[in-house]
Design an enzyme around this catalytic site. Structure first.
Site, mmCIF file in Angstrom:
data_model
loop_
_atom_site.group_PDB
_atom_site.id
_atom_site.type_symbol
_atom_site.label_atom_id
_atom_site.label_comp_id
_atom_site.label_asym_id
_atom_site.label_seq_id
_atom_site.Cartn_x
_atom_site.Cartn_y
_atom_site.Cartn_z
ATOM 1 N N GLY A 53 -90.338 43.901 -27.656
ATOM 2 C CA GLY A 53 -91.769 44.033 -27.894
ATOM 3 C C GLY A 53 -92.036 43.422 -29.264
ATOM 4 O O GLY A 53 -91.334 43.741 -30.237
ATOM 5 N N ALA A 54 -93.047 42.549 -29.327
ATOM 6 C CA ALA A 54 -93.238 41.760 -30.559
ATOM 7 C C ALA A 54 -93.335 42.620 -31.833
ATOM 8 O O ALA A 54 -92.613 42.357 -32.807
ATOM 9 C CB ALA A 54 -94.454 40.859 -30.393
ATOM 10 N N GLN A 200 -89.215 46.043 -17.545
ATOM 11 C CA GLN A 200 -89.784 46.828 -18.655
ATOM 12 C C GLN A 200 -90.879 47.767 -18.163
ATOM 13 O O GLN A 200 -91.118 48.821 -18.752
ATOM 14 C CB GLN A 200 -90.348 45.897 -19.739
ATOM 15 C CG GLN A 200 -89.305 45.148 -20.540
ATOM 16 C CD GLN A 200 -88.988 43.798 -19.951
ATOM 17 O OE1 GLN A 200 -89.095 43.584 -18.742
ATOM 18 N NE2 GLN A 200 -88.596 42.860 -20.791
ATOM 19 N N ASP A 241 -97.051 38.320 -27.196
ATOM 20 C CA ASP A 241 -95.945 37.980 -28.098
ATOM 21 C C ASP A 241 -96.393 37.007 -29.176
ATOM 22 O O ASP A 241 -95.836 36.972 -30.273
ATOM 23 C CB ASP A 241 -94.767 37.415 -27.322
ATOM 24 C CG ASP A 241 -93.927 38.562 -26.826
ATOM 25 O OD1 ASP A 241 -94.367 39.224 -25.875
ATOM 26 O OD2 ASP A 241 -92.888 38.841 -27.452
#
Ligand code: MRU
Length: 354
Positions: A53-54, A200, A241
């Site tokens: 996850g960014a 995810q 992202d």
């Protein structure tokens, strides 16, 4: 798991032992924490998606710089070590711009403190990393509050991948919007895309929604057309992202498909992300580097091989949704509307003006 606040938690923690990361590859079956002693441990955890996850990648990178300096051999050159560790971490995942953002922030702290010596620069970097971590949770809460204003009573919301506490410092971006909206009676049900190949959605978003007590149903990624054509989705909210200066958005593979179908059925499609995910140095989506991962991730699900042993595969981790399919970008400084080139530039202008 250690609670950060009453209703959220963090997948990243700094303890007496140093950096610990919740190993997301093992969820939901096991809750195991990885202890990162060396920068290689942090790089490996980012690459393997133990931390992902960014925003969470950005926070882990900030702590990773501290680990890198703390673990250096006595007498090594601080400057060389910092550069090597930055390069190691920077090579892990090309699409998430929060990684570069954290490396650049850490470089500034390093440059400002290095003359005071190793201990002082490590202390300054650790204090900064903790601030980055806390600020990310705060940003997510703001995103949640702004996003909830867009929702109406009992909305049925579709999301893709995982954007919750697990993907951030804590609380989550798109999942933070869902959490805040649910608290206000504005979400009656969440459609959770399973998110092939690494699941995810099925593994992580479902796990988080259970903990939050928010009603959800898991669907295959390919259900989106059926759900929308039957009128079962009121809104889409998902993460990013990297968002280019014109609003084009790179996010988990499959996001673009969701956007096209949402557009076809007039379902509002929102992207939720902190300003740190918007990259003004990337003009459009076609300038965003798209990570391609190991083919093996498509051929195997957990321990099971699901294709011929060496089936050729193409594993694009992300896709790009063009800005014209996005109704709004929900950020920590407010909701940005089209035309995004203008609204994004204006948001940064306001921040710079203080
Ligand atoms: O490959 P991942 O699991 O790191 O991909 C994550 C996503 O695509 C998320 O939607 C994005 O990073 C936003 S997380 C708040």
């Amino acid at each position: 798991m250690r609670a950060m606040t009453e209703e959220t938690f963090s997948p990243i923690r700094w303890t007496d032992k140093g950096l610990e990361l919740l190993d997301q590859t093992r969820l939901p079956r096991e809750e195991t924490w990885l202890h990162c002693r060396q920068p290689e441990d942090v790089a490996e955890a980012i690459y393997r998606l133990s931390v992902r996850g960014a925003p969470a990648i950005g926070v882990a990178t900030a702590y990773g710089l501290v680990v890198g300096l703390q673990s250096m051999a006595e007498g090594s050159d601080l400057h060389r070590r910092f550069t090597e560790v930055s390069e190691l971490l920077g090579a892990t995942r090309p699409t998430a711009v929060n990684l570069r953002w954290a490396l650049e922030g850490g470089r500034k702290i390093f440059d400002d403190n290095v003359d005071a010596g190793g201990d002082a620069v490590i202390a300054a970097l650790l204090e900064w990393a903790k601030r980055v971590h806390a600020a990310d949770i705060q940003s997510c809460r703001q995103i949640g509050a702004f996003g909830a204003e867009l929702f109406s009573a009992d909305d049925r919301v579709l999301t893709h991948c995982n954007t919750g506490a697990l993907a951030t410092g804590g609380y989550g971006t798109a999942l933070g919007v869902i959490t805040a909206s649910h608290e206000q009676g504005k979400v009656s049900q969440v459609w959770v895309d399973e998110t092939r190949p690494l699941l995810q959605g099925a593994r992580l978003t479902s796990w988080e929604l259970e903990r939050l007590g928010i009603p959800y149903k898991l669907v295959t990624d390919s259900s989106v057309g059926t759900l929308m054509s039957r009128g079962l989705v009121d809104r889409v909210v998902l993460g990013a992202d990297r968002i280019a200066a014109n609003g084009d958005t790179a996010n988990k593979i499959g996001t673009y498909t969701v956007a096209v179908v949402a557009n076809r059925h007039n379902v509002p499609f929102y992207v939720a992300a902190p300003l740190s995910t918007i990259d003004q140095r990337t003009p459009t989506g076609s300038d965003i580097p798209i990570e391609e991962r190991d083919e093996e991730e498509l051929r195997r699900v957990f321990e099971a091989t699901i294709s011929p042993e060496n089936a050729p595969a193409a594993n694009f981790a992300f896709d790009v949704t063009p800005n014209e399919l996005i109704a709004a970008i929900i950020t920590d400084v407010g909701v940005l509307e089209p035309p995004f080139t203008e609204s994004i530039a204006e948001a940064f202008r306001k921040i710079e003006a203080g």
